[in-house]
Design an enzyme around this catalytic site. Structure first.
Site, PDB file in Angstrom:
ATOM      1  N   TYR A 154       1.255   1.729  -5.466  1.00  0.00           N
ATOM      2  CA  TYR A 154       2.447   2.106  -5.432  1.00  0.00           C
ATOM      3  C   TYR A 154       3.230   0.748  -5.133  1.00  0.00           C
ATOM      4  CZ  TYR A 154       7.104   4.058  -4.097  1.00  0.00           C
ATOM      5  OH  TYR A 154       8.328   4.521  -4.077  1.00  0.00           O
ATOM      6  N   ASP A 207       1.615  -7.832  -4.479  1.00  0.00           N
ATOM      7  CA  ASP A 207       2.638  -6.847  -3.762  1.00  0.00           C
ATOM      8  C   ASP A 207       2.286  -6.741  -2.563  1.00  0.00           C
ATOM      9  OD1 ASP A 207       4.002  -3.517  -4.353  1.00  0.00           O
ATOM     10  OD2 ASP A 207       4.188  -5.346  -2.794  1.00  0.00           O
ATOM     11  N   LYS A 265       9.320  -4.458   4.250  1.00  0.00           N
ATOM     12  CA  LYS A 265       9.074  -3.931   5.461  1.00  0.00           C
ATOM     13  C   LYS A 265       9.059  -4.946   6.753  1.00  0.00           C
ATOM     14  CE  LYS A 265       5.840  -0.570   3.077  1.00  0.00           C
ATOM     15  NZ  LYS A 265       6.523   0.731   3.360  1.00  0.00           N
TER      16      LYS A 265
END
Ligand code: KE4
Length: 434
Positions: free
Chosen positions: A148, A243, A271
């Site tokens: 994702y 990623d 994050k």
């Protein structure tokens, strides 16, 4: 033993929220869709603990889906945000804090020679893909099923995280025109990538992946997988994008690329890099990044990119991670949790697979090793849901999906881990008795 868990205030709050926001949430991952029941509304959090609006105290293993590696409301992070707020929350003009955070990121992740701060992981991956296409003049991208990368149209195909959970790996609204250039391959299947490059490698702008996957649950790269992707991208002039929105600053200060010693061309971050405030980042080779406007011609912009409050939180967080690295401690707690859950599950005949990298871990209700989405997808969603709620009733807050990673923070203690294992053992015992 279960404490007196109550949820009436959260239920009322959820009722009201559904009047204003689709599904009553601002992100589907929070809606408990994968585990049933209704989400808990949080009042505050401190260190390793969440306190919801019904007064339940829960040991937190979501940590805001990764950012809260230092624990909630860390005094130095809070104070940095408070001080920044007194000087205005946004200028729309450059500040020195942006360069300070950028410099810190380049120190922690040496493959990042230059970078651009954005506001989310999604913006980071969307921008990195555009840059790869702009720099190579090619259209096709390779991603992996179960990975994702945020809700980017061209990447919202066979996606993981809440997309996988809610059975919408290919969302309505993502047109064939958008996804036609996206090639979906199987994670850890290097041979399939080799075949794809052999077929049309010179049309491939980039390969993007989670170098340590977290969005199908935690899945580690098999030996040689990352190195093989690096060689293929080098040989065919394609851009390798790691990623590391989740793994960055989580599994090591330098992320997965530090652990596996593979240098991507571009890295995306999110994050932890914002310490819980909205920061994303894409960066890497200077010759690529200098193609981004206004240095180059690839467009990307953002009103609040490099926001003073967000950069203050990110700087405070990365300074603490760099100067007093918690990684050995986090690895110890991760090992303690893995061993404790494994022996408790074994004692009660629960079939499981556990994968871990440092303080990122997933307990799968699955009887076989998991190296890709197809394996993960065979896990028992119903067992996970019972496990999740059994732990909630015992004051333990796990990620509300089998296809997510749990996160341990530097504020957790061995006693918290022991309490978690004891509660899990009680739940495993009930699972087998059903
Ligand atoms: P955001 O746009 O949510 O900041 O980042 C998207 C993203 C990109 N890349 C990776 C590897 C990610 O894990 C994420 C976001 N992760 C999910 C949880 N697995 C965010 C939770 C949510 O969607 O609410």
């Amino acid at each position: 033993m279960t404490n007196t868990f109550v949820q009436s205030n959260s239920i009322a709050a959820f009722q009201k929220a559904q009047n204003y926001m689709p599904g009553g949430v601002n992100s589907p991952a929070r809606a408990f869709g994968a585990v049933g029941g209704q989400p808990l509304f949080m009042a505050r959090a401190e260190g390793a603990y969440l306190f919801d609006i019904d007064g339940n105290r829960l040991i937190d293993y979501i940590g805001s889906w990764g950012p809260m590696i230092l624990g909630h409301a860390h005094p130095q992070v809070v104070s940095a945000i408070q001080q920044a707020a007194t000087r205005s929350s946004s200028f729309g003009a450059p500040t020195e804090k942006e360069s300070e955070l950028a410099e810190l990121i380049t120190q922690c992740v040496p493959s990042i020679e230059k970078l651009r701060l954005v506001n989310s992981g999604t913006e980071a991956t969307m921008s990195a893909i555009r840059l790869a296409r702009g720099a190579t003049g090619r259209a096709r991208i390779i991603k992996f099923a179960g990975n994702y990368h945020g809700h980017v149209d061209s990447l919202l195909v066979a996606a993981g995280s809440s997309a996988a959970n809610l059975g919408v790996p290919d969302s309505p609204g993502v047109t064939a025109g958008t996804s036609q250039d996206t090639v979906i391959l199987q994670y850890n299947n290097l041979a399939s990538v080799e075949r794809t490059f052999a077929e049309f490698g010179h049309e491939i702008a980039c390969v993007i992946l989670e170098p340590i996957a977290g969005n199908m649950g935690t899945v580690l790269p098999q030996p040689g997988f990352l190195q093989g992707l690096r060689k293929l991208c080098t040989d065919y002039g394609s851009i390798l994008i790691f990623d590391e929105v989740m793994s960055g600053f989580r599994v090591a200060l330098g992320g997965a690329q530090e652990i596996y010693n593979v240098r991507p061309d571009l890295t995306t971050l999110g994050k932890i890099v914002g310490g819980g405030l909205p920061v994303g980042c894409y960066g890497g080779r200077a010759d690529l990044m200098d193609q981004v406007l206004p240095a180059g011609r690839v467009f990307q912009a953002g009103t609040l990119s490099g926001n003073p409050l967000a950069t203050a939180a990110g700087i405070a967080t990365l300074q603490l991670l760099r100067d007093t690295p918690p990684y050995a401690y986090l690895d110890q707690l991760g090992k303690q949790l893995l061993e404790g859950l494994s022996s408790a599950a074994s004692r009660h005949g629960v079939e499981f697979h556990i994968a871990r990298s440092g303080s990122m871990l997933t307990f799968f209700f699955n009887d076989r090793p998991i190296i890709n989405w197809e394996d993960a997808d065979r896990s028992s969603r119903s067992s996970f849901a019972k496990y999740f709620w059994g732990l909630i009733h015992r004051g333990i807050y796990m990620p509300c999906s089998q296809f997510e990673a749990l996160f341990i923070s530097a504020a957790h203690t061995p006693a918290d881990i022991d309490a978690t294992i004891d509660s899990a053992e009680e739940v495993f015992a009930t699972l087998k008795s059903e």
